[in-house]
Write an enzyme that holds these catalytic residues in place. Structure first.
Site, PDB file in Angstrom:
ATOM      1  CG  ASP A   8      -2.050   0.919   1.166  1.00  0.00           C
ATOM      2  OD1 ASP A   8      -2.083   1.707   0.210  1.00  0.00           O
ATOM      3  OD2 ASP A   8      -2.915   0.867   2.056  1.00  0.00           O
ATOM      4  CG  ASP A 102      -3.557   3.831  -3.134  1.00  0.00           C
ATOM      5  OD1 ASP A 102      -4.430   2.998  -3.455  1.00  0.00           O
ATOM      6  OD2 ASP A 102      -3.739   4.693  -2.270  1.00  0.00           O
ATOM      7  CD  GLU A 103      -5.575  -0.783  -1.029  1.00  0.00           C
ATOM      8  OE1 GLU A 103      -5.766  -1.945  -0.634  1.00  0.00           O
ATOM      9  OE2 GLU A 103      -6.445   0.083  -1.030  1.00  0.00           O
TER      10      GLU A 103
END
Lengths: 349, 371
Positions: A8, A102-103
């Protein structure tokens, strides 16, 4: 036994902005839109100390932290940076599931030293993009996800299933993805305030309150039991097509023709995937940027262009745009697997 | 403007032009065909839509130069029905009616406003690059089918073309399969370019090249437009904006199984069993020790299966593929040779490659079975 990692990026939008404006480092920075109904997309860790958090109205964030620097989101750039990061992530494991910008989950099963692999990955991301990330590693996606969240920013937490149960026993159930405010409130009414409480609650009680499916799911969640695979395929819950017109259109005939073209494109994709949906929705953006959606659920799941188009046109007529239209979209959801037992997978392009 | 030519030559070129002038897919089109008689005993036939423009040379006997714009559909319909004789087109100065005669048949056709027809880019650029037409066209034909028709994802409706040194590379993907062909050319290419060109434009170009029989393609690229010249024909196209997917990233690094099979035999089986894979039902490929069973089943239609020898070893595995995607990939490998099939697992992409090192790679996403 599987080994799953969750990666993350730390305060992703803000971090990208700080790369461009290093003079803001160490300050309270908030990325949020400027409209009256804008919400915070990301806040720097300095701003979070004032209680500013994601999805909070921007106005409230300004009250909590009047000195914060507010920056308009620049999604195009975030997308580009995200692409670069995910390119690096894709090289670290054979199966990677990217979530949003973003993960990502990585399936590291079978690797001799998953920890070293993730340290290398974090190093490469920092070196090539200047961004930091937090990592959680565990036997399944749930443990990995909660572990990556536990020590942000720059966290690196490795937990077994038992360790996860112990470490988070005193935390509220809402810590777990999938348990929202409504479920949390219902649990609290039953006197269940922590994950430890939840794990100790007999499943039958939970089934009595939430039904068979959710009840047993809650018990498994509390025990950090999760069998869902890391899958690189896209399994969308809806499929949509939209188009922005070169110049705004008022003519209903032209609008309906555009809607039919979208229905044809959409039906083509659904047909290839062998999916049929029962909920048809349209999206209409007028020339003043006001945006509306209208939807209808019909009795049978469909994927034929003329049937989707007919419902969409009907919805558009009922809506009756009062101003020239800037954008039109058609969406099909409520997929049923009935009728087919297969699904075309797609490359992530 | 007055000139004479033969019905067959005229019809052939008008047909090609009307595909672009009448193309309903590209939104607003310019439904006219422009005809300009030049002093040099050639007539330029021009058509365009929002993306493409073409100019085709018609050999003719020109009595007086001049130009006009005629409705595409009407003109094609008229010329189609004419007997195979000489055809004369005549537009008197100041008139808005073209007289078309063939034998004793006489037509008077109202012209469209010639000023409305946009000027087409010419291929005469100083920095143009010369490419071998055969190699270029055969490469287009191999990858073009993998390009998307979904206009809501414009980036995927193009073919990414790169040319430099001794290599011509084209890539197309509709997200269900990815086709890459690298063609080595005999004479080094002077200059280089990379552009995402609408697949439609390249397919038209392939047709034109056949019409014309030119050996060399001249290509001029600028920021948002590309112009091809083949013999006397010119085709111009907009370039597609936006980032083409990084296809290398989509190719798995390693595969579990690598099988070499004769293409012809496999295509025959796929075509045969594929007949009952209707309504997008998948073709099922069940691999077991030394054999492959291909089967298909469509509810309310029927089912079929066939087993052929296959150098497979390991745990039995069943993979589903869309029958058209698989067949088209095999066809692009080319008849007469062997195909290398690479697989990982039923949910991971499979790969087809030509066994003769022809530089063709076809990645195909499976259909998940039993969902």
């Amino acid at each position: 036994m599987r080994t799953i990692a969750h990666m993350d990026l730390d305060a992703f939008f803000v971090s990208v902005e700080l790369l461009r404006r290093p003079q803001l480092r160490g300050k309270a920075v908030v990325v949020a839109g400027s409209g009256p109904r804008a919400v915070v997309t990301t806040a720097s860790y300095e701003a979070r100390l004032f209680g500013v958090g994601s999805a909070m109205p921007a106005a409230q964030a300004r009250r909590l932290c009047p000195d914060a620097i507010f920056i308009e989101p620049d999604i195009a750039t975030y997308r580009k940076v995200s692409g670069a990061v995910m390119g690096i992530v894709a090289g670290a494991a054979e199966t990677v599931e990217v979530l949003g910008l973003d993960e990502a989950y990585l399936d590291l099963t079978g690797l001799l030293s998953p920890k070293a692999e993730m340290r290398r990955l974090i190093g490469s991301i920092a070196e090539q993009t200047g961004l930091s990330a937090s990592v959680g590693i565990g036997p399944n996606k749930l443990v990995a996800k909660v572990a990556s969240d536990a020590e942000k920013p720059r966290g690196f937490v490795v937990l077994s299933q038992v360790e996860a149960c112990q470490r988070f026993a005193m935390q509220p159930p809402r810590l777990l993805p999938g348990i929202g405010p409504k479920t949390a409130a219902a649990l609290e009414q039953m006197g269940i305030a922590t994950l430890g409480d939840l794990a100790a609650t007999p499943t039958e009680l939970l089934i009595g309150r939430f039904g068979a499916r959710t009840g047993s799911w809650l018990t498994k969640r509390a025990g950090f039991d999760d069998e869902s695979p890391v899958s690189s395929e896209r399994i969308a819950v809806s499929e949509s097509r939209e188009t922005t017109f070169a110049s705004d259109i008022s003519d209903p005939v032209e609008l309906e023709a555009a809607l039919m073209r979208l229905a044809v494109a959409l039906a083509g994709a659904l047909g290839r995937q062998g999916r049929r949906g029962a909920t048809i929705a349209i999206k209409v953006r007028l020339d003043d940027f006001s945006t509306f959606t209208r939807s209808r659920t019909i009795s049978a799941a469909i994927n034929e262009s003329d049937r989707i188009g007919a419902v969409a046109v009907d919805l558009l007529r009922e809506f009756g745009p009062t101003r020239p239209v800037r954008l039109l979209g058609v969406r099909v959801s409520g997929f049923s697997a009935a009728g087919t037992d297969w699904q075309q997978l797609a490359l992530l392009v | 403007m007055k000139f004479s030519t033969t019905r067959d030559d005229l019809f052939k070129l008008l047909q090609a032009a009307s595909r672009i002038a009448g193309s309903p897919t590209a939104g607003q089109s310019f439904p006219g065909i422009q005809i300009e008689a030049l002093a040099s005993n050639t007539v330029a036939i021009r058509a365009r839509d929002r993306e493409l423009g073409i100019q085709l040379p018609l050999s003719a006997t020109v009595d007086s130069p001049g130009s006009c714009l005629l409705p595409a559909r009407l003109l094609v319909d008229i010329v189609r029905t004419l007997p195979a004789t000489a055809v004369t087109l005549n537009l008197e100065a100041g008139s808005q009616t073209v007289h078309l005669t063939a034998g004793s048949a006489a037509f008077q056709i109202r012209t469209l406003r010639n000023e409305d027809f946009p000027v087409l880019p010419s291929g005469q650029a100083a920095n143009s690059i010369q490419l071998p037409a055969d190699a270029f066209i055969s490469t287009v034909e191999i990858v073009a089918r993998a390009a998307s028709h979904d206009e809501t994802r414009p980036v995927l409706t193009g073919i990414l073309v790169s040319a430099s040194a001794n290599e011509l590379r084209m890539v197309a993907t509709d997200s269900y399969r990815l086709s890459v062909k690298e063609t080595t050319v005999d004479a080094p290419i002077e200059g280089s370019f990379e552009a995402n060109i609408p697949a439609r434009a390249l397919q038209e170009l392939a047709r034109l090249a056949q019409l014309d029989g030119a050996n060399t393609l001249s290509v001029a690229v600028n920021e948002n437009q590309i112009v091809f010249t083949a013999g006397g024909a010119v085709l111009s196209s907009i370039l597609i904006d936006g980032q083409f997917p990084n296809y290398r990233q989509l190719l798995p690094d390693a595969f579990e199984h690598e099988l070499r099979m004769p293409v012809d035999e496999l295509i025959e089986v796929v075509r045969r069993i594929g007949v009952v894979a209707q309504k997008n039902a998948p073709l099922r490929l069940a691999f077991a020790a030394a054999e492959l069973t291909v089967s298909a089943q469509t509810p309310d239609v029927g089912e079929a299966k066939e087993t052929i020898p296959c150098p497979y070893s390991g745990e039995p595995m069943e993979v589903g593929f869309n029958v058209d995607y698989l067949r088209e990939g095999l066809e692009s490998v080319g008849l007469g040779g062997d195909v290398i099939i690479k697989l990982i697992s039923p949910l991971r992409p499979g790969l087809l490659e030509s066994a003769d090192g022809a530089g063709f790679t076809y990645l195909i996403m499976p259909v998940r079975l039993n969902v």
